[in-house]
Structure formats: structure tokens, C-alpha cells
Write an enzyme that holds these catalytic residues in place. Structure first.
Site, PDB file in Angstrom:
ATOM      1  N   ARG A 268      10.450  -0.779  11.533  1.00 33.34           N
ATOM      2  CA  ARG A 268       9.262  -0.520  12.350  1.00 33.34           C
ATOM      3  C   ARG A 268       9.189  -1.492  13.521  1.00 33.34           C
ATOM      4  O   ARG A 268       9.556  -2.647  13.383  1.00 33.34           O
ATOM      5  CB  ARG A 268       8.017  -0.680  11.477  1.00 33.34           C
ATOM      6  CG  ARG A 268       7.385   0.642  11.142  1.00 33.34           C
ATOM      7  CD  ARG A 268       6.369   0.527  10.082  1.00 33.34           C
ATOM      8  NE  ARG A 268       5.249  -0.366  10.408  1.00 33.34           N
ATOM      9  CZ  ARG A 268       4.203  -0.527   9.616  1.00 33.34           C
ATOM     10  NH1 ARG A 268       4.130   0.132   8.471  1.00 33.34           N
ATOM     11  NH2 ARG A 268       3.231  -1.341   9.944  1.00 33.34           N
TER      12      ARG A 268
ATOM     13  N   ARG B 236      -0.798  -9.417  12.923  1.00 34.82           N
ATOM     14  CA  ARG B 236      -1.436  -8.391  12.062  1.00 34.82           C
ATOM     15  C   ARG B 236      -2.258  -9.054  10.956  1.00 34.82           C
ATOM     16  O   ARG B 236      -3.347  -8.594  10.623  1.00 34.82           O
ATOM     17  CB  ARG B 236      -0.359  -7.473  11.458  1.00 34.82           C
ATOM     18  CG  ARG B 236       0.181  -6.458  12.461  1.00 34.82           C
ATOM     19  CD  ARG B 236       1.578  -5.974  12.124  1.00 34.82           C
ATOM     20  NE  ARG B 236       1.686  -5.318  10.853  1.00 34.82           N
ATOM     21  CZ  ARG B 236       2.850  -5.066  10.243  1.00 34.82           C
ATOM     22  NH1 ARG B 236       3.990  -5.413  10.821  1.00 34.82           N
ATOM     23  NH2 ARG B 236       2.861  -4.450   9.090  1.00 34.82           N
TER      24      ARG B 236
ATOM     25  N   LYS C 114       0.835  -1.212   0.000  1.00 32.39           N
ATOM     26  CA  LYS C 114       0.000   0.000   0.000  1.00 32.39           C
ATOM     27  C   LYS C 114       0.872   1.265   0.000  1.00 32.39           C
ATOM     28  O   LYS C 114       0.708   2.145  -0.838  1.00 32.39           O
ATOM     29  CB  LYS C 114      -0.935   0.008   1.225  1.00 32.39           C
ATOM     30  CG  LYS C 114      -1.868  -1.183   1.293  1.00 32.39           C
ATOM     31  CD  LYS C 114      -2.792  -1.121   2.500  1.00 32.39           C
ATOM     32  CE  LYS C 114      -2.111  -1.293   3.839  1.00 32.39           C
ATOM     33  NZ  LYS C 114      -1.545  -2.639   4.072  1.00 32.39           N
TER      34      LYS C 114
ATOM     35  N   ARG D  50     -10.764  -0.096   8.461  1.00 34.58           N
ATOM     36  CA  ARG D  50     -10.359  -1.472   8.712  1.00 34.58           C
ATOM     37  C   ARG D  50     -11.467  -2.244   9.397  1.00 34.58           C
ATOM     38  O   ARG D  50     -11.255  -3.383   9.819  1.00 34.58           O
ATOM     39  CB  ARG D  50      -9.096  -1.494   9.575  1.00 34.58           C
ATOM     40  CG  ARG D  50      -7.827  -1.357   8.745  1.00 34.58           C
ATOM     41  CD  ARG D  50      -6.610  -1.398   9.651  1.00 34.58           C
ATOM     42  NE  ARG D  50      -5.501  -2.028   9.003  1.00 34.58           N
ATOM     43  CZ  ARG D  50      -4.439  -1.377   8.545  1.00 34.58           C
ATOM     44  NH1 ARG D  50      -4.349  -0.084   8.662  1.00 34.58           N
ATOM     45  NH2 ARG D  50      -3.463  -2.029   7.981  1.00 34.58           N
TER      46      ARG D  50
ATOM     47  N   ARG E 227      11.653  -5.110   5.193  1.00 34.73           N
ATOM     48  CA  ARG E 227      11.323  -3.686   4.980  1.00 34.73           C
ATOM     49  C   ARG E 227      12.207  -2.779   5.847  1.00 34.73           C
ATOM     50  O   ARG E 227      12.475  -3.067   7.007  1.00 34.73           O
ATOM     51  CB  ARG E 227       9.864  -3.406   5.334  1.00 34.73           C
ATOM     52  CG  ARG E 227       9.588  -1.898   5.357  1.00 34.73           C
ATOM     53  CD  ARG E 227       8.164  -1.532   5.373  1.00 34.73           C
ATOM     54  NE  ARG E 227       7.399  -2.255   6.358  1.00 34.73           N
ATOM     55  CZ  ARG E 227       6.074  -2.306   6.365  1.00 34.73           C
ATOM     56  NH1 ARG E 227       5.394  -1.660   5.446  1.00 34.73           N
ATOM     57  NH2 ARG E 227       5.454  -2.980   7.285  1.00 34.73           N
TER      58      ARG E 227
END
Ligand code: AP5
Length: 222
Positions: free
Chosen positions: A158, A169, A18, A94, A129
Site C-alpha cells: 500500500r 496515521r 482489522k 473515525r 504487510r
């Protein structure tokens, strides 16, 4: 007259791409990128009471309660730049209650983009990431490595980007995704997110171009 600004939502599992696509979309279309996760991380970094509470949920991979998220997103959507240039809402809604809240404020998207990526790829994307705190750009150690040594040295990770946390998640995502999709069925485009970032963008770019063309063809929507 100036055309009506575009209002776009983008959705998909954790690490489906995203944020990466939002960088490309905003660059071409000038929409204001509003990411629920980024707004929450800014609260966490600022050390506010909302940030402290939000972090408890984010660490468990759960949804942050609506009383924190809904107003935060709504206020950002109603800022002059979003109203003027259009917006690209990332990671919101969400849950159906989050979607209903927006509808009650009269906020509706023109297009809902769903990025589809096979689950086995998502974990690898998350653990590789990295983020550049200076430019905000998203990297991946294997798929999108930093351009210079200098950038590589300052990259951060993160706090929820571990294999264990991404599994939590993903579970939350599966519990909520159907309810959200059913709200936007008639304006949804499904995009294959398991391709190079440029091939993914091509699909989105085509859909946005088509939407703009359609609006030009229908009197009264300009
Ligand atoms: P959020 O920040 O929204 O996280 P997320 O949905 O888990 O999504 P990500 O940001 O992890 O991934 P992405 O899809 O943007 O992928 P990216 O482009 O970075 O939310 C975090 C938390 O905040 C939630 O868990 C929740 O607690 C809370 N929260 C957020 N919104 C909320 C809401 N509305 N209500 C309640 N709570 C909320 O890509 C990932 C990696 O893959 C990168 O390294 C990238 O370089 C690489 N990559 C991207 N595209 C490709 C490609 N095509 N090929 C190869 N690699 C690629």
C-alpha cells in the site's frame, strides 16, 4: 422467522489486524465487509475527483473529509446485501461526527469490537504487510507469508505503508479514538490483538456467538 442480521463495527489502530479479522469473521458469519479504507482506495484507483482529493489526505495519514466518506459508507450500508445479511464496518466511524451522521440515518451497531495492540508492534506489522491484488488477501512477510511462489511474485504494497506514514496515521488515530469509543461504550468488547490471528479470532468468535445466543433468549429480537 429469519433472525435480525448482525451489525458489527471493528476498530483499532493502523495495522492492529482489522482487515485480517474481517476475513475470518465474514467467512464464518456471512456479514458484508465494508471497509472505509478499501472504499477510498477503490476511488483512488478509479481516478475519480473524490479519489484524487482523498489521496491527498491518505498520503498525510489524515482523515479524509466527511463530505467524501460519510455518503460513501452510508450508501454501502444501505445496499440490499448489507441489509439482508448484516454488516461488518471496518475503519468507520473515525470521529464523533462520523458516528453522529450514522445515528442520524438510524444506523446503529449491535457490537463494537476494539482490537488492542501495543504500539511498538504496529510499525513492524505495517512495513511487512503485502496484499494479493488477485484475491484481496492480506499477508505479512514474517507473520503470514504467501503460500506459493506464484502468489509471492504478485504481492503489492500500500502507498501509505511506510514507517514514516504509519507514524502520521497513528497520530491521527490517537487524536480521534477516545471520542469514538465514548459513543459505543455500552456495546464495546476489548480484544487482545497481540496474539496469533487465530487466538484473536477466538475472542471475537466467542463474543459474536454469545450475542447471537442472547438474542435468541430475548423474545422480540429475532
Ligand atoms: P485503513 O485502510 O482503514 O487503514 P488503517 O486503519 O491504518 O488500518 P490498516 O488497514 O492499515 O490495518 P488493519 O488493522 O486492517 O490491519 P491488517 O489486518 O491489514 O485507512 C487508510 C486511510 O484511509 C486512513 O489513514 C485515512 O486517511 C483514510 N480513511 C479510512 N477510513 C476513514 C474514515 N472513516 N474517515 C476518514 N478517512 C478515512 O494487518 C496488518 C498487518 O499485520 C498484515 O500484514 C497482517 O498480515 C499482520 N497481522 C494481522 N494480524 C496479525 C496477528 N495477530 N499477528 C501477527 N501479524 C498480524
Amino acid at each position: 422467522a429469519k433472525p435480525e442480521p448482525l451489525r458489527v463495527m471493528i476498530s483499532g489502530a493502523p495495522a492492529s489486524g482489522k482487515g485480517t479479522q474481517c476475513e475470518l469473521i465474514t467467512e464464518k458469519y456471512g456479514l458484508v465487509h465494508i471497509a472505509a479504507g478499501d472504499l477510498l482506495r477503490a476511488e483512488v484507483a478509479a481516478g475519480t475527483e473524490n479519489g484524487r482529493r482523498a489521496k491527498e489526505f491518505m498520503e498525510k495519514g489524515q482523515l479524509v473529509p466527511n463530505e467524501i466518506v460519510v455518503m460513501m459508507v452510508k450508501e454501502r450500508l444501505l445496499q440490499p446485501d448489507s441489509l439482508e445479511n448484516g454488516w461488518l464496518l471496518d475503519g468507520y466511524p473515525r470521529s464523533s461526527s462520523q458516528g453522529i451522521a450514522l445515528r442520524e440515518y438510524g444506523i446503529q451497531p449491535d457490537l463494537f469490537i476494539l482490537l488492542e495492540v501495543p504500539e511498538e508492534i504496529l510499525v513492524e506489522r505495517v512495513v511487512g504487510r503485502r496484499l494479493d491484488p488477485v484475491t484481496g488477501k492480506i499477508y505479512h512477510l514474517k507473520y503470514s507469508p504467501p503460500e506459493t511462489e506464484e502468489i509471492a511474485a504478485r504481492l503489492t504494497q500500500r502507498f501509505d505503508d511506510t514507517e514514516e506514514k504509519v507514524k502520521l496515521r497513528l497520530r491521527t488515530h490517537h487524536q480521534n479514538v477516545e471520542a469514538v469509543l465514548s459513543m459505543y461504550e455500552d456495546i464495546t468488547i476489548k480484544v487482545n490483538g497481540d496474539a496469533s490471528k487465530w487466538d484473536v479470532f477466538k475472542q471475537i468468535d466467542n463474543a459474536l456467538t454469545e450475542l447471537i445466543e442472547q438474542r435468541k433468549a430475548i423474545p422480540g429480537t429475532l
